[in-house]
Write a protein that holds these residues in place. Structure first.
Motif, PDB file in Angstrom:
ATOM      1  N   PHE A 176       0.829  -1.213   0.000  1.00  0.00           N
ATOM      2  CA  PHE A 176       0.000   0.000   0.000  1.00  0.00           C
ATOM      3  C   PHE A 176       0.860   1.259   0.000  1.00  0.00           C
ATOM      4  CE2 PHE A 176      -1.803   3.411   2.576  1.00  0.00           C
ATOM      5  CZ  PHE A 176      -2.967   3.692   1.887  1.00  0.00           C
ATOM      6  N   ALA A 177       1.836   1.325   0.898  1.00  0.00           N
ATOM      7  CA  ALA A 177       2.650   2.536   1.012  1.00  0.00           C
ATOM      8  C   ALA A 177       3.375   2.834  -0.295  1.00  0.00           C
ATOM      9  CB  ALA A 177       3.653   2.368   2.164  1.00  0.00           C
ATOM     10  N   GLN A 178       3.891   1.806  -0.944  1.00  0.00           N
ATOM     11  CA  GLN A 178       4.609   2.021  -2.200  1.00  0.00           C
ATOM     12  C   GLN A 178       3.658   2.470  -3.309  1.00  0.00           C
ATOM     13  OE1 GLN A 178       6.675  -1.453  -3.543  1.00  0.00           O
ATOM     14  NE2 GLN A 178       7.192  -0.575  -5.543  1.00  0.00           N
ATOM     15  N   ASP A 179       2.486   1.852  -3.394  1.00  0.00           N
ATOM     16  CA  ASP A 179       1.551   2.187  -4.466  1.00  0.00           C
ATOM     17  C   ASP A 179       0.967   3.579  -4.312  1.00  0.00           C
ATOM     18  OD1 ASP A 179       1.974  -0.212  -5.669  1.00  0.00           O
ATOM     19  OD2 ASP A 179       0.100  -1.155  -5.006  1.00  0.00           O
ATOM     20  N   TYR A 180       0.780   4.044  -3.069  1.00  0.00           N
ATOM     21  CA  TYR A 180       0.109   5.325  -2.859  1.00  0.00           C
ATOM     22  C   TYR A 180       1.064   6.407  -2.370  1.00  0.00           C
ATOM     23  CZ  TYR A 180      -4.238   2.811  -3.560  1.00  0.00           C
ATOM     24  OH  TYR A 180      -5.253   2.076  -4.105  1.00  0.00           O
ATOM     25  N   GLY A 181       2.362   6.132  -2.403  1.00  0.00           N
ATOM     26  CA  GLY A 181       3.349   7.151  -2.092  1.00  0.00           C
ATOM     27  C   GLY A 181       3.355   7.601  -0.653  1.00  0.00           C
ATOM     28  N   VAL A 182       3.102   6.677   0.296  1.00  0.00           N
ATOM     29  CA  VAL A 182       3.130   7.027   1.726  1.00  0.00           C
ATOM     30  C   VAL A 182       4.584   7.016   2.201  1.00  0.00           C
ATOM     31  CG1 VAL A 182       2.367   6.346   4.026  1.00  0.00           C
ATOM     32  CG2 VAL A 182       0.835   6.070   2.057  1.00  0.00           C
ATOM     33  N   ALA A 183       4.971   8.054   2.894  1.00  0.00           N
ATOM     34  CA  ALA A 183       6.351   8.166   3.370  1.00  0.00           C
ATOM     35  C   ALA A 183       6.675   7.048   4.353  1.00  0.00           C
ATOM     36  CB  ALA A 183       6.573   9.522   4.034  1.00  0.00           C
ATOM     37  N   GLU A 184       7.890   6.589   4.299  1.00  0.00           N
ATOM     38  CA  GLU A 184       8.322   5.497   5.153  1.00  0.00           C
ATOM     39  C   GLU A 184       8.269   5.936   6.619  1.00  0.00           C
ATOM     40  OE1 GLU A 184      12.157   2.483   5.716  1.00  0.00           O
ATOM     41  OE2 GLU A 184      12.162   4.079   4.183  1.00  0.00           O
ATOM     42  N   GLY A 185       7.718   5.097   7.475  1.00  0.00           N
ATOM     43  CA  GLY A 185       7.620   5.378   8.903  1.00  0.00           C
ATOM     44  C   GLY A 185       6.339   6.053   9.305  1.00  0.00           C
ATOM     45  N   SER A 186       5.555   6.575   8.362  1.00  0.00           N
ATOM     46  CA  SER A 186       4.301   7.245   8.702  1.00  0.00           C
ATOM     47  C   SER A 186       3.155   6.253   8.659  1.00  0.00           C
ATOM     48  CB  SER A 186       4.030   8.408   7.750  1.00  0.00           C
ATOM     49  OG  SER A 186       3.897   7.923   6.424  1.00  0.00           O
ATOM     50  N   ASP A 187       2.143   6.513   9.497  1.00  0.00           N
ATOM     51  CA  ASP A 187       0.971   5.639   9.567  1.00  0.00           C
ATOM     52  C   ASP A 187      -0.212   6.365   8.943  1.00  0.00           C
ATOM     53  OD1 ASP A 187      -0.956   3.812  10.074  1.00  0.00           O
ATOM     54  OD2 ASP A 187      -0.811   3.892  12.263  1.00  0.00           O
ATOM     55  N   PRO A 188      -0.716   5.878   7.786  1.00  0.00           N
ATOM     56  CA  PRO A 188      -1.802   6.589   7.104  1.00  0.00           C
ATOM     57  C   PRO A 188      -3.178   6.337   7.693  1.00  0.00           C
ATOM     58  CG  PRO A 188      -1.180   4.652   5.854  1.00  0.00           C
ATOM     59  CD  PRO A 188      -0.248   4.712   7.022  1.00  0.00           C
ATOM     60  N   ILE A 189      -3.314   5.433   8.694  1.00  0.00           N
ATOM     61  CA  ILE A 189      -4.635   5.140   9.247  1.00  0.00           C
ATOM     62  C   ILE A 189      -5.188   6.398   9.917  1.00  0.00           C
ATOM     63  CG2 ILE A 189      -5.894   3.815  10.977  1.00  0.00           C
ATOM     64  CD1 ILE A 189      -4.144   1.470  10.383  1.00  0.00           C
ATOM     65  N   GLY A 190      -6.423   6.717   9.581  1.00  0.00           N
ATOM     66  CA  GLY A 190      -7.067   7.921  10.084  1.00  0.00           C
ATOM     67  C   GLY A 190      -6.858   9.121   9.198  1.00  0.00           C
ATOM     68  N   SER A 191      -6.010   8.990   8.168  1.00  0.00           N
ATOM     69  CA  SER A 191      -5.757  10.088   7.234  1.00  0.00           C
ATOM     70  C   SER A 191      -6.475   9.802   5.909  1.00  0.00           C
ATOM     71  CB  SER A 191      -4.256  10.242   6.980  1.00  0.00           C
ATOM     72  OG  SER A 191      -3.558  10.433   8.194  1.00  0.00           O
ATOM     73  N   ARG A 192      -6.631  10.844   5.120  1.00  0.00           N
ATOM     74  CA  ARG A 192      -7.249  10.673   3.823  1.00  0.00           C
ATOM     75  C   ARG A 192      -6.333   9.872   2.917  1.00  0.00           C
ATOM     76  NH1 ARG A 192     -11.629  13.902   2.582  1.00  0.00           N
ATOM     77  NH2 ARG A 192     -11.719  12.505   0.789  1.00  0.00           N
ATOM     78  N   LEU A 193      -6.920   9.051   2.079  1.00  0.00           N
ATOM     79  CA  LEU A 193      -6.159   8.224   1.143  1.00  0.00           C
ATOM     80  C   LEU A 193      -5.435   9.128   0.152  1.00  0.00           C
ATOM     81  CD1 LEU A 193      -5.615   5.303   0.036  1.00  0.00           C
ATOM     82  CD2 LEU A 193      -7.543   5.703  -1.506  1.00  0.00           C
ATOM     83  N   PRO A 194      -4.122   8.994   0.013  1.00  0.00           N
ATOM     84  CA  PRO A 194      -3.407   9.835  -0.957  1.00  0.00           C
ATOM     85  C   PRO A 194      -3.972   9.622  -2.364  1.00  0.00           C
ATOM     86  CG  PRO A 194      -1.858   8.707   0.487  1.00  0.00           C
ATOM     87  CD  PRO A 194      -3.204   8.111   0.763  1.00  0.00           C
ATOM     88  N   ALA A 195      -4.080  10.721  -3.108  1.00  0.00           N
ATOM     89  CA  ALA A 195      -4.645  10.633  -4.463  1.00  0.00           C
ATOM     90  C   ALA A 195      -3.714   9.819  -5.362  1.00  0.00           C
ATOM     91  CB  ALA A 195      -4.832  12.026  -5.044  1.00  0.00           C
ATOM     92  N   PRO A 196      -4.214   8.754  -5.994  1.00  0.00           N
ATOM     93  CA  PRO A 196      -3.372   7.963  -6.895  1.00  0.00           C
ATOM     94  C   PRO A 196      -2.963   8.774  -8.123  1.00  0.00           C
ATOM     95  CG  PRO A 196      -5.392   6.784  -6.288  1.00  0.00           C
ATOM     96  CD  PRO A 196      -5.571   8.198  -5.880  1.00  0.00           C
ATOM     97  N   LYS A 197      -1.796   8.457  -8.680  1.00  0.00           N
ATOM     98  CA  LYS A 197      -1.350   9.134  -9.887  1.00  0.00           C
ATOM     99  C   LYS A 197      -2.196   8.749 -11.094  1.00  0.00           C
ATOM    100  CE  LYS A 197       3.442   9.553  -8.312  1.00  0.00           C
ATOM    101  NZ  LYS A 197       4.861   9.224  -8.577  1.00  0.00           N
ATOM    102  N   ASP A 198      -2.764   7.562 -11.051  1.00  0.00           N
ATOM    103  CA  ASP A 198      -3.649   7.113 -12.122  1.00  0.00           C
ATOM    104  C   ASP A 198      -4.987   7.833 -11.965  1.00  0.00           C
ATOM    105  OD1 ASP A 198      -5.374   5.774 -13.860  1.00  0.00           O
ATOM    106  OD2 ASP A 198      -4.471   3.815 -13.507  1.00  0.00           O
ATOM    107  N   GLN A 199      -5.215   8.863 -12.795  1.00  0.00           N
ATOM    108  CA  GLN A 199      -6.381   9.710 -12.632  1.00  0.00           C
ATOM    109  C   GLN A 199      -7.691   8.956 -12.860  1.00  0.00           C
ATOM    110  OE1 GLN A 199      -6.285  12.865 -11.468  1.00  0.00           O
ATOM    111  NE2 GLN A 199      -4.097  12.415 -11.194  1.00  0.00           N
ATOM    112  N   ALA A 200      -7.701   8.053 -13.840  1.00  0.00           N
ATOM    113  CA  ALA A 200      -8.923   7.293 -14.100  1.00  0.00           C
ATOM    114  C   ALA A 200      -9.282   6.423 -12.898  1.00  0.00           C
ATOM    115  CB  ALA A 200      -8.740   6.419 -15.346  1.00  0.00           C
ATOM    116  N   PHE A 201      -8.272   5.811 -12.310  1.00  0.00           N
ATOM    117  CA  PHE A 201      -8.512   5.001 -11.120  1.00  0.00           C
ATOM    118  C   PHE A 201      -8.978   5.873  -9.960  1.00  0.00           C
ATOM    119  CE2 PHE A 201      -6.442   3.309  -7.172  1.00  0.00           C
ATOM    120  CZ  PHE A 201      -7.385   2.315  -6.929  1.00  0.00           C
ATOM    121  N   ALA A 202      -8.386   7.053  -9.814  1.00  0.00           N
ATOM    122  CA  ALA A 202      -8.773   7.966  -8.730  1.00  0.00           C
ATOM    123  C   ALA A 202     -10.242   8.366  -8.861  1.00  0.00           C
ATOM    124  CB  ALA A 202      -7.876   9.203  -8.737  1.00  0.00           C
TER     125      ALA A 202
END
Length: 656
Positions: free
Chosen positions: A313-339
């Protein structure tokens, strides 16, 4: 003296021409039959190769479709299990907490009820904890806090908290809160001082938890009832209950969510739930399939808040290493159609298969809604993990299909080859006789044509030579000086006959035609004939081009008709004048030779057996595509008319 004896040369065995022809015909027919058979074998091999590729592609598509259906069913099954688990927890919340409180609400407690003894003060709060629960009120308690403490004590005291937590291991705590004063009772007990230090509980902002308006936000998410409707059955959500976004739970400090409900008098009742434990408990009892190692789950809310994740997940959505994305908004994917597709899914709550390019890899994202909490469960699978390797699949299918070639196609080819050989043998035997007859007929026809050619050229010229020599002999007997002229004419005829013979051997086309064309050749023939015979002859071409557009065979036929007709005049007609006309009429070139001789009855007089005259003329003209008529009557002369077709309309007239 030596004598040489010539030894006889061994003669080669000659094969019967008919057998030789039949054998050659058989070989030719078998060769012709083999060509389509070989083409059939080649096309069959190519078609099998094409079938192999198309079958491999179809198999790959079918396997991919089957894998997609399997993954989609797995994700939907897990979402359903989670939905059922949430509904069960929410139902117990309503049944145990809210219903128990309704029997003894705050309003039923006397207004003179004092605060419970033993409260400790810390910072801006007062609290008390025992083995059963923890009570927290503001540092300056409100008059209603004492009544709240008494009413909630009765509720918590009647609840089988330990049994409930054993039934639902994902429940961290049960709590009752007053959103106005901030008073809160929680079971089991927890470290209140640490909760205050961590900011998980702030009596100054009772509606908030860890600085988030989790209760107001959850109500807003459930406000639109036209979406997130389960099409397969009744609503799985317990009416009046809400599920919050993730936040730091008051009792444990772990990130979790709360399911809560508001009572009739405005108090809040809730259960804090660990999402990780919830997912493991919900899915553990359901059927699951073996998935590749690089498949990972993800859980987001209808607001796009990340509740759980795993794998890449972190690699696909560009989450910084060591950070916990739970409770945060899902980072916008680079694939605009998928977003956009994911946003639509969060808004409507419908199952979907989303296609995405994440981290440069084609992936399939299987999504299923959890209707009771308005969450979306997603499973991300690399496309390569779902579909088999096409090259290997093609090789396997090709090998299997090619094994069918010697079993199915080759026997058919051999059978067809045998049938073709048998059919060719039978046909060659049946066809050799008619074909040989055609060949014999062609030879006979060629002989007839050559006889006609010799008759129309050499025979006529030799006849002229004989006549001239006979005339010379007569003139010599009379002592006339004209004998020399007759011999000279005979010599010229002999030379012309020799030239004609050479020309005929070359291409059987009369020499005058090749040199001057049909009109000049006919005119020269009439003039020479008049000089030889002394009979008056006149040639008149009317409305005819200098070189009329007729076939070469038609030119030869017209010239031969003139020669034969003039020869017949000398032999049989005894005429004193001859008229030769040539004119263009209605797309035809019409030749007419008329004499004033004795004539004959063309319908009754049979031709001599040694004469090719009239029949030869008719055959020539017919061969050139024309017609010939002979009209005569005793005492009225003879008229020969030949008609041949013009290949082009007459443009320039040639008249005499």
């Amino acid at each position: 003296m030596k004598t040489f004896v010539r030894l006889p040369t061994p003669s080669r065995r000659r094969t019967d021409p008919r057998s030789r022809f039949r054998n050659r015909l058989l070989i030719g027919m078998v060769a012709v039959a083999l060509l389509p058979l070989l083409a059939f074998a080649g096309l069959a091999a190519l078609e099998l190769d094409q079938v192999s590729r198309s079958t491999a592609q179809a198999t790959q598509s079918a396997i991919l479709q089957d894998q997609q259906n399997s993954q989609a069913a797995t994700v939907a099954g897990h979402a359903h299990l989670v939905d059922a688990r949430l509904a069960e927890i929410a139902g117990d919340l309503n049944t145990l907490l809210v219903s128990a409180y309704a029997k003894s609400p705050v309003g039923s407690i006397p207004a003179t009820q004092p605060l419970p003894p033993g409260l400790s003060r810390y910072e801006d709060v007062m609290y008390a904890s025992d083995q059963r629960d923890s009570l927290v009120v503001a540092g300056q308690p409100a008059p209603s806090d004492a009544r709240f403490a008494a009413a909630t004590l009765a509720v918590m005291g009647s609840l089988p908290v330990q049994q409930l937590r054993a039934k639902y291991p994902e429940i961290d705590a049960l709590w009752i809160a007053d959103p106005t004063t901030g008073a809160m009772r929680t079971a089991p007990p927890y470290d209140v001082r640490r909760a205050v230090d961590d900011g998980r509980f702030d009596p100054a902002s009772p509606p908030e938890r860890a600085g988030h308006k989790v209760f107001a936000d959850s109500q807003r998410r459930f406000a639109d009832t036209s979406v997130w409707v389960d099409p397969n059955g009744p609503a799985s959500r317990v009416e009046g209950t809400f599920w919050t976004e993730p936040y730091a739970l008051v009792s444990s400090g772990r990130t979790g969510v709360s399911v809560w409900e508001r009572s009739a008098d405005g108090h809040l009742f809730g259960m804090d739930v660990s999402i990780a434990t919830l997912l493991s408990q919900a899915v553990a009892g359901g059927a699951s399939t073996v998935t590749p190692a690089d498949v990972y789950p993800m859980l987001v809310s209808s607001d796009g808040t990340v509740l759980a994740y795993g794998g890449a997940f972190a690699q696909d959505y560009g989450v910084a290493e060591g950070s916990d994305p739970i409770g945060s908004r899902l980072p916008a994917p680079k694939d605009q159609a998928f977003a956009r597709s994911l946003e639509q899914l969060e808004r409507t709550g419908r199952s979907a298969l989303l296609h995405a390019h994440l981290s440069g890899v084609a992936k399939e994202v299987f999504a299923a809604p959890v209707y009771g909490s308005r969450w979306v469960m997603l499973t991300t699978v690399p496309l390569a993990s779902l579909q088999p390797e096409l090259a290997g699949l093609t090789r396997g299918v090709t090998a299997g299909v090619h094994r069918l070639f010697p079993v199915m196609v080759l026997p058919v080819v051999i059978l067809l080859l045998g049938l073709a050989f048998v059919a060719a043998t039978l046909l060659s035997r049946r066809m050799v006789h008619p074909v040989q007859a055609l060949a014999d007929h062609a030879v006979l026809e060629e002989r007839t044509r050559l006889a006609r050619e010799i008759h129309d050229t050499l025979a006529q010229q030799l006849t002229g030579i004989v006549l001239e020599l006979e005339a010379a002999d007569t003139l010599i007997a009379r002592g006339s000086d004209r004998a020399r002229h007759a011999v000279e004419v005979a010599r010229n005829l002999a030379r012309a006959a020799l030239q004609e013979a050479r020309r005929s051997v070359w291409n059987l086309r009369p020499a005058p035609l090749a040199a001057t064309g049909v009109i000049a050749a006919i005119g020269q023939e009439v003039s020479d004939w008049q000089d030889r015979t002394g009979v008056s002859a006149r040639f008149r071409p009317r409305s005819v081009p200098a070189r009329p557009a007729i076939a070469p065979t038609a030119e030869v036929a017209l010239l031969r008709v003139v020669q034969e007709a003039l020869t017949n005049v000398v032999r049989h007609s005894h005429a004193t004048s001859v008229d030769v006309d040539l004119r263009a009429l209605d797309g035809e070139l019409v030749l007419t030779v008329h004499d004033n001789g004795v004539g004959f009855d063309a319908t009754h007089d049979r031709p001599r057996s040694d004469c090719f005259g009239i029949d030869g003329m008719r055959e020539r003209v017919n061969h050139a595509g024309g017609t010939l008529t002979v009209v005569g009557a005793p005492g009225n002369g003879t008229t020969v008319t030949a008609r041949v077709a013009l290949t082009e309309p007459v443009a320039v007239a040639h008249t005499a």
